[in-house]
Design a protein around this motif. Structure first.
Motif, PDB file in Angstrom:
ATOM      1  N   UNK A 133      36.581  26.423  44.801  1.00  0.00           N
ATOM      2  CA  UNK A 133      36.343  27.868  44.786  1.00  0.00           C
ATOM      3  C   UNK A 133      36.733  28.531  46.097  1.00  0.00           C
ATOM      4  N   UNK A 134      37.263  27.758  47.044  1.00  0.00           N
ATOM      5  CA  UNK A 134      37.601  28.310  48.352  1.00  0.00           C
ATOM      6  C   UNK A 134      39.061  28.716  48.399  1.00  0.00           C
ATOM      7  N   UNK A 135      39.331  29.733  49.178  1.00  0.00           N
ATOM      8  CA  UNK A 135      40.689  30.177  49.448  1.00  0.00           C
ATOM      9  C   UNK A 135      40.776  30.655  50.875  1.00  0.00           C
ATOM     10  N   UNK A 136      41.976  30.954  51.320  1.00  0.00           N
ATOM     11  CA  UNK A 136      42.195  31.407  52.684  1.00  0.00           C
ATOM     12  C   UNK A 136      42.868  32.774  52.665  1.00  0.00           C
ATOM     13  N   UNK A 137      42.494  33.607  53.608  1.00  0.00           N
ATOM     14  CA  UNK A 137      43.046  34.957  53.700  1.00  0.00           C
ATOM     15  C   UNK A 137      43.831  35.073  54.998  1.00  0.00           C
ATOM     16  N   UNK A 138      45.123  35.319  54.872  1.00  0.00           N
ATOM     17  CA  UNK A 138      45.997  35.533  56.017  1.00  0.00           C
ATOM     18  C   UNK A 138      46.695  36.884  55.828  1.00  0.00           C
ATOM     19  N   UNK A 150      35.129  42.522  46.530  1.00  0.00           N
ATOM     20  CA  UNK A 150      34.020  41.909  45.781  1.00  0.00           C
ATOM     21  C   UNK A 150      34.412  40.579  45.156  1.00  0.00           C
ATOM     22  N   UNK A 151      35.723  40.279  45.085  1.00  0.00           N
ATOM     23  CA  UNK A 151      36.169  39.047  44.439  1.00  0.00           C
ATOM     24  C   UNK A 151      35.738  37.823  45.229  1.00  0.00           C
ATOM     25  N   UNK A 152      35.615  37.976  46.544  1.00  0.00           N
ATOM     26  CA  UNK A 152      35.099  36.897  47.358  1.00  0.00           C
ATOM     27  C   UNK A 152      33.602  37.102  47.553  1.00  0.00           C
ATOM     28  N   UNK A 153      32.845  36.065  47.242  1.00  0.00           N
ATOM     29  CA  UNK A 153      31.406  36.125  47.445  1.00  0.00           C
ATOM     30  C   UNK A 153      31.064  36.279  48.912  1.00  0.00           C
ATOM     31  N   UNK A 160      45.328  38.878  66.356  1.00  0.00           N
ATOM     32  CA  UNK A 160      45.112  38.167  65.097  1.00  0.00           C
ATOM     33  C   UNK A 160      44.845  36.688  65.388  1.00  0.00           C
ATOM     34  N   UNK A 161      43.575  36.329  65.452  1.00  0.00           N
ATOM     35  CA  UNK A 161      43.197  34.995  65.890  1.00  0.00           C
ATOM     36  C   UNK A 161      42.131  34.338  65.028  1.00  0.00           C
ATOM     37  N   UNK A 162      41.671  34.994  63.964  1.00  0.00           N
ATOM     38  CA  UNK A 162      40.560  34.474  63.180  1.00  0.00           C
ATOM     39  C   UNK A 162      41.084  33.823  61.894  1.00  0.00           C
ATOM     40  N   UNK A 163      40.882  32.510  61.756  1.00  0.00           N
ATOM     41  CA  UNK A 163      41.270  31.750  60.561  1.00  0.00           C
ATOM     42  C   UNK A 163      40.177  31.958  59.520  1.00  0.00           C
ATOM     43  N   UNK A 164      40.500  32.665  58.438  1.00  0.00           N
ATOM     44  CA  UNK A 164      39.494  33.184  57.514  1.00  0.00           C
ATOM     45  C   UNK A 164      39.483  32.387  56.212  1.00  0.00           C
ATOM     46  N   UNK A 165      38.286  31.975  55.827  1.00  0.00           N
ATOM     47  CA  UNK A 165      38.054  31.273  54.569  1.00  0.00           C
ATOM     48  C   UNK A 165      37.214  32.158  53.658  1.00  0.00           C
ATOM     49  N   UNK A 166      37.538  32.167  52.379  1.00  0.00           N
ATOM     50  CA  UNK A 166      36.770  32.955  51.424  1.00  0.00           C
ATOM     51  C   UNK A 166      36.300  32.113  50.262  1.00  0.00           C
ATOM     52  N   UNK A 167      35.104  32.393  49.767  1.00  0.00           N
ATOM     53  CA  UNK A 167      34.581  31.711  48.592  1.00  0.00           C
ATOM     54  C   UNK A 167      34.548  32.692  47.432  1.00  0.00           C
ATOM     55  N   UNK A 168      35.223  32.342  46.350  1.00  0.00           N
ATOM     56  CA  UNK A 168      35.318  33.230  45.204  1.00  0.00           C
ATOM     57  C   UNK A 168      33.947  33.476  44.595  1.00  0.00           C
ATOM     58  N   UNK A 169      33.729  34.708  44.193  1.00  0.00           N
ATOM     59  CA  UNK A 169      32.488  35.056  43.510  1.00  0.00           C
ATOM     60  C   UNK A 169      32.505  34.469  42.103  1.00  0.00           C
ATOM     61  N   UNK A 170      31.333  34.237  41.499  1.00  0.00           N
ATOM     62  CA  UNK A 170      31.275  33.699  40.132  1.00  0.00           C
ATOM     63  C   UNK A 170      32.077  34.573  39.168  1.00  0.00           C
ATOM     64  N   UNK A 171      32.988  33.968  38.435  1.00  0.00           N
ATOM     65  CA  UNK A 171      33.799  34.689  37.465  1.00  0.00           C
ATOM     66  C   UNK A 171      35.052  35.316  38.030  1.00  0.00           C
ATOM     67  N   UNK A 211      48.192  37.869  52.406  1.00  0.00           N
ATOM     68  CA  UNK A 211      48.617  36.541  52.006  1.00  0.00           C
ATOM     69  C   UNK A 211      47.343  35.740  51.713  1.00  0.00           C
ATOM     70  N   UNK A 212      46.999  35.651  50.437  1.00  0.00           N
ATOM     71  CA  UNK A 212      45.802  34.922  50.016  1.00  0.00           C
ATOM     72  C   UNK A 212      46.264  33.599  49.415  1.00  0.00           C
ATOM     73  N   UNK A 213      45.808  32.497  50.003  1.00  0.00           N
ATOM     74  CA  UNK A 213      46.272  31.172  49.611  1.00  0.00           C
ATOM     75  C   UNK A 213      45.131  30.360  49.024  1.00  0.00           C
ATOM     76  N   UNK A 214      45.478  29.390  48.199  1.00  0.00           N
ATOM     77  CA  UNK A 214      44.479  28.459  47.694  1.00  0.00           C
ATOM     78  C   UNK A 214      44.041  27.532  48.818  1.00  0.00           C
ATOM     79  N   UNK A 215      43.038  26.731  48.539  1.00  0.00           N
ATOM     80  CA  UNK A 215      42.491  25.805  49.528  1.00  0.00           C
ATOM     81  C   UNK A 215      43.572  24.853  50.044  1.00  0.00           C
ATOM     82  N   UNK A 216      44.327  24.235  49.144  1.00  0.00           N
ATOM     83  CA  UNK A 216      45.347  23.277  49.562  1.00  0.00           C
ATOM     84  C   UNK A 216      46.512  23.964  50.259  1.00  0.00           C
ATOM     85  N   UNK A 217      46.926  25.139  49.765  1.00  0.00           N
ATOM     86  CA  UNK A 217      48.016  25.865  50.409  1.00  0.00           C
ATOM     87  C   UNK A 217      47.638  26.267  51.831  1.00  0.00           C
TER      88      UNK A 217
END
Length: 609
Positions: A59-64, A90-93, A215-226, A257-263
């Motif tokens: 459920x994790x993704x990265x925001x660049x 709101x898509x990211x919890x 621009x120095x913050x490596x950002x992780x996002x957790x998708x909200x339910x659904x 640039x929103x990437x999946x966990x592996x990307x």
């Protein structure tokens, strides 16, 4: 089952009677399988296993952000942009961020220059990990004015504090500021770039003081339910588009640039390199199988009379093929077991070669044999016989019975057909090997050319060191300036030093700070198309130390620094890009997005690239 056991026993006796063939075949396959397993172990931790013990990694993704105009595929977020995106979607919890920066640690055994990991207070909770000792960060500890707290990495706790369980509550100094140790992180967090981090601290989320172009913050996002990743991309794109309009000076040209966990873990370049490695070692396996197939085809020709007798006694073609495939499977499975040892030796060699690179050591030390690697090895060992044993088995089982029995000893069984088969396999080996040799040759040539490149200075005669001042003890600029003046006076006084200078970033190591600029007298460019260049701050004697030649104009003098005259030197490449056919000496440029007159800088000289 009885037939299978009979095939295995017969195959064992047959292979035992040909020790040279068996050893050569097993070693050839073991090397190929071993290097394939080594690369797969890297793929395993990147895409099949959790790089760190992150809960709900799917459920994790990265925001660049990215800037196509500048050729930047992805860049981290600034603190103001991070806060705006976090508050506008709101898509990211939840969103969390972290970064790395140098710091001076005192209060342990001895002062040390370390890497710290400023992070938002919710990072550990979002990743689903907790310290093995003490606690993590609490809500609000990343806000301005909060008490200074720190979580030690497991390695730092062991190395610098002797694994003392009483370290919780201890006071240390980071950059001269008193900080309380509140926890010790799990050792599984020391992976890849995270391995460099010795102390985790809360980042200060100050929207007013933080620069929007930092621009120095490596950002992780957790998708909200659904929620879906596509929905998250759309929402982030909307916020980023709004920021481009509201802050054109700093955000023009930047897109989401929103990437999946592996990307997000690997990136495009890393994934490309990994793909090339995987294809290369797969070619090695194919070459090995082709080599073994040639050996087995020759051996089947030598066993022609035996196979003919078996056929004469009633063994069908399928039965003979199955027997030969069983022999191939036994060879391959034995090679697979030995291949695991080859893999371990390969990883040990990589670990030794990368011993001076903390990130590589952390990655390689994670590689090993687990369930996925064992399943991969078993799969390769079972599929390989189809590549190297099936063709010889089919070729051997179609021999002419009467003609073969008439041959003395059956040494020429298969005749022209067997010879054609061997020629085909040899041709395939040569083609595959030639392709690999061409690629390897090009890579070696590139490395040689890089070594031959004239850097403009003698790298063997130059020593470097990094110096960071504790911000809490050297808060004022005059203090910092006096410190470096004293240091440089001492260094220049050493008998073994011919010349010395300070510079903000080391060439070819740390790159340069990139900023946009405007050329006086030219129409202002659209913010999205504004030119940009790398900027390095240097002492006047730096060009003498680096033996950089002045092409035209003059270099820096002590008057330039003493009177704080805003002057600059540009390299020839910059001249060719923005002043083709003319000289920029005497012209003025304005760095960054400042509006003050002091931001205009006079170009006084041009140096070689």
């Amino acid at each position: 089952m009885n037939d299978l056991l009979q095939d295995v026993r017969f195959a064992f006796r047959t292979l035992k009677q040909s020790p040279t063939f068996t050893v050569i075949t097993v070693l050839t396959l073991a090397i190929a399988i071993g290097v394939n397993c080594a690369i797969f172990s890297l793929l395993n931790i990147m895409f099949l296993s959790d790089l760190v013990p992150i809960r709900d990694g799917e459920t994790l993704g990265f925001v660049f952000v990215r800037n196509p105009e500048r050729g930047i595929e992805r860049r981290d977020l600034s603190i103001p942009d991070f806060l705006d995106i976090r508050d506008g979607i709101t898509a990211f919890e939840d969103l969390a961020g972290t970064t790395r920066e140098p710091a001076i640690l005192t209060g342990a055994d001895e002062p040390a220059r370390i890497t710290i990991g400023p992070s938002t207070a919710n990072l550990f909770d979002l990743w689903g990990i907790q310290p093995v000792l003490g606690r993590g960060f609490l809500e609000g500890e990343d806000l301005p004015g909060a008490e200074r707290v720190a979580v030690l990495s497991h390695g730092s706790w062991q190395r610098r504090f002797g694994g003392d369980p009483e370290v919780i509550g201890r006071k240390i100094k980071l950059n001269g500021y008193s900080t309380t140790v509140i926890g010790v992180m799990t050792e599984k967090m020391e992976m890849g770039g995270l391995a460099e981090i010795e102390v985790w601290v809360p980042v200060v989320l100050d929207r007013e003081l933080a620069r929007r172009d930092d621009r120095m913050l490596w950002v992780t996002g957790k998708l909200a339910p659904g929620a879906t990743l596509e929905q998250a991309r759309a929402e982030v794109a909307g916020v980023v588009a709004r920021l481009r309009e509201e802050y054109p000076d700093t955000n023009a040209g930047w897109h989401e640039y929103v990437a999946t966990y592996n990307e997000g873990l690997g990136g495009t370049e890393f994934n490309t390199i990994l793909t090339m490695l995987s294809v290369t070692v797969a070619f090695v396996l194919l070459i090995a199988c082709s080599n073994v197939a040639t050996l087995m085809l020759a051996r089947a020709s030598a066993r022609g009379r035996e196979i003919a007798v078996r056929a004469a006694l009633g063994a069908g073609r399928l039965r003979i093929v199955r027997q030969l495939l069983t022999e191939g499977a036994m060879l391959s499975l034995t090679a697979g077991l030995l291949g695991l040892l080859v893999m371990k030796a390969t990883l040990a060699g990589l670990l030794f070669m990368s011993r001076d690179n903390a990130e590589m050591v952390a990655v390689v030390s994670y590689l090993g044999i687990d369930r996925n690697v064992l399943l991969f090895t078993l799969s390769v060992a079972l599929v390989a016989p189809l590549l190297f044993a099936l063709f010889p088995a089919l070729r051997a089982s179609r021999g002419q019975l009467v003609e073969t029995l008439k041959e003395a000893g059956g040494r020429t069984a298969g005749g022209r057909g067997a010879m054609k088969g061997r020629r085909f396999l040899v041709a395939g080996q040569v083609a595959l090997a030639l392709g690999l040799m061409i690629v390897a040759g090009l890579l070696i040539e590139s490395m040689i050319e890089m070594r031959r490149t004239d850097l403009g200075y003698d790298e063997n005669a130059i020593l470097t060191m990094r110096v960071d001042l504790p911000e809490g003890e050297y808060a004022e600029v005059p203090q910092q300036q006096q410190f470096f003046r004293d240091v440089m006076d001492e260094v220049r006084g050493l008998s073994i030093v011919e010349s010395a200078a300070w510079v903000s970033r080391l060439p070819l190591v740390e790159g340069s700070g990139t900023t946009s600029f405007e050329i006086l007298g030219r129409p202002a460019e659209d913010p999205e198309r504004q030119p940009f260049a790398g900027v390095v701050v240097a002492e006047p004697t730096y060009f003498e130390v680096m033996e950089m030649k002045l092409v035209r104009g003059r270099g820096f003098t002590s008057d330039d620094t003493a009177d704080r005259v805003p002057v600059a030197l540009v390299n020839q490449d910059t001249v060719d890009r923005f002043w083709p056919g003319e000289t920029p000496v005497g012209q003025h440029i304005r760095l960054g997005n400042a509006e003050a007159d002091a931001a205009w800088v006079e170009i006084v000289g041009v140096v070689e690239n």
